[in-house]
Scaffold this motif. Sequence first.
Motif, PDB file in Angstrom:
ATOM      1  N   SER A 233       0.855  -1.186   0.000  1.00 27.42           N
ATOM      2  CA  SER A 233       0.000   0.000   0.000  1.00 27.42           C
ATOM      3  C   SER A 233       0.889   1.234   0.000  1.00 27.42           C
ATOM      4  O   SER A 233       1.697   1.428   0.907  1.00 27.42           O
ATOM      5  N   GLU A 234       0.751   2.035  -1.052  1.00 26.69           N
ATOM      6  CA  GLU A 234       1.547   3.255  -1.204  1.00 26.69           C
ATOM      7  C   GLU A 234       3.041   2.971  -1.071  1.00 26.69           C
ATOM      8  O   GLU A 234       3.788   3.701  -0.432  1.00 26.69           O
ATOM      9  N   GLY A 235       3.475   1.861  -1.683  1.00 21.82           N
ATOM     10  CA  GLY A 235       4.893   1.524  -1.708  1.00 21.82           C
ATOM     11  C   GLY A 235       5.410   0.878  -0.442  1.00 21.82           C
ATOM     12  O   GLY A 235       6.610   0.574  -0.347  1.00 21.82           O
ATOM     13  N   LYS A 236       4.537   0.627   0.550  1.00 23.66           N
ATOM     14  CA  LYS A 236       4.969   0.037   1.819  1.00 23.66           C
ATOM     15  C   LYS A 236       4.308  -1.326   2.017  1.00 23.66           C
ATOM     16  O   LYS A 236       3.219  -1.584   1.523  1.00 23.66           O
TER      17      LYS A 236
ATOM     18  N   ARG B 208      11.037   0.603   0.739  1.00 26.22           N
ATOM     19  CA  ARG B 208      10.183   1.669   0.229  1.00 26.22           C
ATOM     20  C   ARG B 208       9.994   1.522  -1.276  1.00 26.22           C
ATOM     21  O   ARG B 208      10.765   0.854  -1.959  1.00 26.22           O
ATOM     22  N   ASP B 209       8.956   2.186  -1.777  1.00 24.65           N
ATOM     23  CA  ASP B 209       8.670   2.232  -3.211  1.00 24.65           C
ATOM     24  C   ASP B 209       8.554   0.832  -3.819  1.00 24.65           C
ATOM     25  O   ASP B 209       9.069   0.544  -4.898  1.00 24.65           O
TER      26      ASP B 209
ATOM     27  N   GLU C  33       2.875  -2.025   9.600  1.00 20.37           N
ATOM     28  CA  GLU C  33       3.872  -1.880   8.543  1.00 20.37           C
ATOM     29  C   GLU C  33       5.029  -2.834   8.822  1.00 20.37           C
ATOM     30  O   GLU C  33       5.547  -2.908   9.932  1.00 20.37           O
TER      31      GLU C  33
ATOM     32  N   SER D 101       6.670  -2.137  -5.708  1.00 17.96           N
ATOM     33  CA  SER D 101       5.647  -2.185  -6.758  1.00 17.96           C
ATOM     34  C   SER D 101       4.371  -2.822  -6.218  1.00 17.96           C
ATOM     35  O   SER D 101       4.435  -3.766  -5.429  1.00 17.96           O
ATOM     36  N   PRO D 102       3.206  -2.321  -6.645  1.00 11.43           N
ATOM     37  CA  PRO D 102       1.935  -2.893  -6.155  1.00 11.43           C
ATOM     38  C   PRO D 102       1.779  -4.377  -6.466  1.00 11.43           C
ATOM     39  O   PRO D 102       1.122  -5.096  -5.720  1.00 11.43           O
TER      40      PRO D 102
END
Length: 517
Positions: free
Chosen positions: A362-365, A403-404, A397, A406-407
């Motif tokens: 979600s949002e790269g995390k 970070r970043d 988390e 991919s979905p």
Amino acid sequence: MNLKVNKESVRACEKICSSTQEQSIELDYVLPDYYPEIFRIIKCCAEPEITACAVNGDRVNYELTVCLRVVYCSEGSTSPEAVEQKLVYSRTVNLDRPAEQASVYITAFPDHINCRAVNRRRIDVRGAVTVNICVMGETVTEAVCEAFGENIQLRKKCCMCPAQVIKAQKRTVVSDDFTLSETAPPIGTILRASAEIVSADKKIIAGKAAAKGELKISAVYTSHGEDSEDPVTSMQFSLPFSQLVELEGLDDDFLCFINSSVISCTLTPRSEGDGNSRQLECEVLLLIDCYAVKMAEYELACDEYSTSYASSHTAVQVRCEKAPAPLDSSFSVRGICENKDSPISSVYDVWCSSSGLRLSVSEGKLIAAGNVTLTVMGQTESGDFVICETDVPVEEEISPDMRDISPDADIRVTFPVTSCTYTLTADNTAEVKAEIAVRGWLTDHILTEAITDISVDETVPREQSGDYALRLYFAESGEELWNVAKRYGASMLRIIEENELDGDVVKEAKMLLIPVA
């Protein structure tokens, strides 16, 4: 035509299927004659297990085993009874196409379960189990890496990709016999049995992957015929495991990942000559998931032109997978278990079910989300045997240094419960704390454009404006020489040599000599 091209095979994982199936549960069960009659049903539990799986062309066949355990009390007794039945279902998943080098990941968890006593010797169970199926295959793209002839020029980019992938899954049974201590009462009815992997390790031995570790086996049972104020006994013992998985072609150049998980745990009491059961036969079904990858650097063509003729190419988006990253993290959950009719005075056992958790991006995390169920088995102040549970929502988390992401990154994890403890509060509720591990690996990727085919039309020579060998061109700072060379049909290497440059990007604005003949 004298054009010749060489290609590299770029391998990547591809999700072939991601689906959900629901299996209804129905059981009409009559107690055996040697069991006492039902007075009060305490709890009905459903434990789904994927006990077999196979891929056959464009189908996945799997076997779902649901272990139903009904805990009840007979009239005038505070000692619980338990009956167990296993229901086996064969299911099929149809794929859109045959799966090459497929890996199948199937998880199951109870959706709902209801149990009622039709009469004192007959029970009716209704419910459903949700099954999540993910099938990963392999896709191969033949991408151009070299071209010769027809004065063809190639622009290349470097990519790290899997050169070879080896995957294997093995279901194996670990078993042993255990004898109770002299002070422990003999075994009557098994109320609960579980296995948890408390430590795990791996080694590569002569082309094989060795998965080893230690299991913590927990058992809760009643002792029939014993004069005891506490009719329920809990115990724990350790069971080591070590298994070899064949990975043909494996060597020290591979990155190897092994993730072991418990599918089921079965404890069977064994009677001695005096009729007392003081031995337990333990069988644990494990799933060992192995993934090995050898990475290599490829130079893939992403643009082309010919200095002599008109040319064209076909390009596609290629999924270049990164080296897998190990996931080894943990988090804790807390919840309150209480019995509304009478406060809990003592606890026999406490456990946590993490089957409702999922790890997603979600949002790269990386986020672990879902519900866990905390359960307490104990006795109330009034002397009644109870099982209380509470669902705790989770949103944690995982690996915050990543970070970043991919979905659609490929994530392979399990959520073993490494510990579960409790504290009885002043108002006689149980405050439960569970430590949940996150073990597995993540494979992310980048998408890059790569040429898969090049054609040159010898009937269409490249036009040259003017009869001269050099052109003057004023280049801006940061301008790429490839774009300049392609515009004028010149060789980029000759532009670098002619202007004594030390790279393919202009560092400061200047006039360039462009060899065009």
